[in-house]
Design an enzyme around this catalytic site. Structure first.
Site, PDB file in Angstrom:
ATOM      1  N   VAL A 190     -13.590  -0.285 -13.427  1.00  0.00           N
ATOM      2  CA  VAL A 190     -12.370   0.350 -13.952  1.00  0.00           C
ATOM      3  C   VAL A 190     -11.476  -0.681 -14.652  1.00  0.00           C
ATOM      4  O   VAL A 190     -10.883  -0.385 -15.698  1.00  0.00           O
ATOM      5  CB  VAL A 190     -11.606   1.066 -12.807  1.00  0.00           C
ATOM      6  CG1 VAL A 190     -10.331   1.709 -13.331  1.00  0.00           C
ATOM      7  CG2 VAL A 190     -12.494   2.116 -12.160  1.00  0.00           C
ATOM      8  N   ALA A 245       3.527   5.902 -24.722  1.00  0.00           N
ATOM      9  CA  ALA A 245       4.485   5.152 -23.902  1.00  0.00           C
ATOM     10  C   ALA A 245       5.854   5.028 -24.563  1.00  0.00           C
ATOM     11  O   ALA A 245       6.831   4.674 -23.913  1.00  0.00           O
ATOM     12  CB  ALA A 245       3.930   3.755 -23.622  1.00  0.00           C
ATOM     13  N   GLU A 258      -2.418   7.707  -9.908  1.00  0.00           N
ATOM     14  CA  GLU A 258      -3.191   8.886 -10.328  1.00  0.00           C
ATOM     15  C   GLU A 258      -4.692   8.650 -10.249  1.00  0.00           C
ATOM     16  O   GLU A 258      -5.464   9.534  -9.879  1.00  0.00           O
ATOM     17  CB  GLU A 258      -2.798   9.260 -11.770  1.00  0.00           C
ATOM     18  CG  GLU A 258      -3.528  10.469 -12.318  1.00  0.00           C
ATOM     19  CD  GLU A 258      -3.208  11.742 -11.534  1.00  0.00           C
ATOM     20  OE1 GLU A 258      -2.051  12.159 -11.514  1.00  0.00           O
ATOM     21  OE2 GLU A 258      -4.156  12.320 -10.944  1.00  0.00           O
ATOM     22  N   VAL A 264      -7.391   9.338  -7.019  1.00  0.00           N
ATOM     23  CA  VAL A 264      -8.065  10.593  -6.650  1.00  0.00           C
ATOM     24  C   VAL A 264      -8.475  11.311  -7.934  1.00  0.00           C
ATOM     25  O   VAL A 264      -7.666  11.465  -8.845  1.00  0.00           O
ATOM     26  CB  VAL A 264      -7.138  11.514  -5.823  1.00  0.00           C
ATOM     27  CG1 VAL A 264      -7.860  12.810  -5.455  1.00  0.00           C
ATOM     28  CG2 VAL A 264      -6.641  10.808  -4.568  1.00  0.00           C
ATOM     29  N   GLY A 273     -10.615  10.364 -10.249  1.00  0.00           N
ATOM     30  CA  GLY A 273     -11.008   9.548 -11.402  1.00  0.00           C
ATOM     31  C   GLY A 273     -10.164   9.891 -12.614  1.00  0.00           C
ATOM     32  O   GLY A 273      -8.942   9.730 -12.597  1.00  0.00           O
ATOM     33  N   GLY A 300     -22.346   2.787 -12.323  1.00  0.00           N
ATOM     34  CA  GLY A 300     -20.985   2.321 -12.013  1.00  0.00           C
ATOM     35  C   GLY A 300     -20.128   3.353 -11.315  1.00  0.00           C
ATOM     36  O   GLY A 300     -18.901   3.272 -11.347  1.00  0.00           O
ATOM     37  N   LYS A 306      -9.315   9.706  -0.082  1.00  0.00           N
ATOM     38  CA  LYS A 306      -8.684  10.500  -1.148  1.00  0.00           C
ATOM     39  C   LYS A 306      -7.983  11.726  -0.570  1.00  0.00           C
ATOM     40  O   LYS A 306      -6.919  12.132  -1.053  1.00  0.00           O
ATOM     41  CB  LYS A 306      -9.738  10.914  -2.170  1.00  0.00           C
ATOM     42  CG  LYS A 306     -10.266   9.742  -3.001  1.00  0.00           C
ATOM     43  CD  LYS A 306     -11.514  10.138  -3.754  1.00  0.00           C
ATOM     44  CE  LYS A 306     -12.011   9.043  -4.683  1.00  0.00           C
ATOM     45  NZ  LYS A 306     -13.371   9.311  -5.191  1.00  0.00           N
TER      46      LYS A 306
END
Ligand code: HSE
Length: 357
Positions: free
Chosen positions: A18, A37, A134, A137, A139, A192, A210
């Protein structure tokens, strides 16, 4: 204080599946992220224990690469720490210290949150720090935001889901391709999807962690991960944790009845407290959770006045999970609060099993 259009400077800790995907997206999707953003996101520093993991990434010239995550969070002028190292230590100490210092943190570390969520929430609230998670849980599926923000006015009675991609991938491969569980797990590891220690997936530990996080947001309390039942008393794989006891014959027998086996995470409000479990179940194909295929996750919330609300999407994998991480970074840059913003400070939850003692 920096102007709102000044870059939002992040320290990225960890370049596993990740972390690397997050760094990659920060570089590749910089324009879209800046729009989301409201200001540019700057990858100020990366902590990489194995710098070879950065090969092939076109990092900006100004990005520092350090081996030590403790040193990375001390780089001056940071706006947020993005913890993607996983594990309890040193991630836990680093996140705790950052929050204590009033800093914003994004983490995908479900095991850390499940084990120390109550303490981290208390620290963050006391220090006025923001903690977003976030990606912990679902992904790349926006499960927590839906639960915490979009269902804020709903009294949730039950949350059910398929929330571990690896075990779902294994069950799917056993059913569809008649692969053995070992071969299917090996494929999930290569892709992965699996945890560093895959017994976290296979034994239901990851899904239980989770579920603890979902319970916090759905019911306003932190429960102990140890209190989530992971051994079914009946049905496929009964007597062993997670999918450890599910055999090819169980999958074939379910298929012959027109059913599927799924690892169902479920938490329910009862008069005595919260009842929580993560166990394999044979379910009808009409059950929304039967729609989870491969590493797909599905989470269903039941409560009034909304009725049944379902969220589905990719539950594992670097790029998808990085999208959830970066959505949190963008939210912080826009000035939004913690994942639990809007809900009352959580207490330690009363479990039905504890109430019965
Ligand atoms: N091992 C986890 C899973 C990764 O398979 O769901 C995503 O949390």
């Amino acid at each position: 204080m920096a102007s709102p259009t000044a870059p939002f400077r992040v320290a990225l800790l960890g370049v596993g599946t990740v972390g690397r995907a997050t760094a990659d997206s920060l570089v590749r999707d910089a324009g879209r992220l800046a729009e989301a953003a409201g200001r540019p996101i700057e990858l100020a520093v990366i902590a990489a224990r194995t710098p070879a993991r950065l090969q092939g990434l076109a990092l900006p010239a100004g990005t520092q690469v350090l081996a030590d995550p403790h040193a990375a969070v001390e780089v001056p002028g940071l706006d947020a720490v993005v913890e993607l190292m996983g594990g309890d230590s040193p991630a836990g100490e680093i996140v705790e210290a950052a929050l204590r210092a009033g800093r914003s943190v994004v983490t995908a570390n479900k095991h850390l949150l499940a084990a120390r969520g109550q303490a981290l929430e208390t620290t963050a609230r006391q220090a006025g720090a923001r903690l977003r998670f976030e990606a912990a849980v679902g992904g790349g599926t926006p499960v927590l935001r839906v639960c915490a923000s979009d269902l804020a006015a709903v009294r949730i009675e039950c949350v059910r889901g398929v929330i571990n991609g690896t075990t779902n991938w294994i069950l799917d491969a056993m059913e569809r391709d008649h692969l053995g569980a070992g071969a299917a797990l090996a494929a999930a590891q290569v892709a992965g999807y699996a945890e560093t220690d895959p017994s976290f997936d296979v034994d239901g530990i990851d899904a239980a962690d989770k579920l603890v996080i979902l319970v916090r947001l759905a019911f306003g309390t932190w429960i102990s991960p140890a209190a989530v039942a992971r051994i079914a008393v009946d049905g496929p794989g009964a007597g062993r944790p997670g999918i450890r006891g599910v055999e090819a014959t169980d999958v074939a027998a379910a298929e012959a009845r027109g059913h599927r086996i799924r690892v169902i995470a479920e938490a329910r409000r009862t008069a005595a407290g919260i009842v929580a479990s993560v166990v394999p179940r044979e379910i009808d194909p009409d059950d929304p959770l039967a729609r989870a295929h491969g590493i797909g996750n599905v989470v269903v919330f039941e409560g009034e006045p909304a009725g049944t609300v379902m969220v589905a999407g990719p539950g594992a994998g670097g790029p998808a999970t990085a999208a959830a991480v970066l959505a949190d970074v963008a939210a912080l840059a826009r000035g939004e609060g913690s994942t639990w913003a809007g809900s009352a400070a959580a207490a330690v939850g009363l479990l039905a099993t504890e109430a019965a003692r």
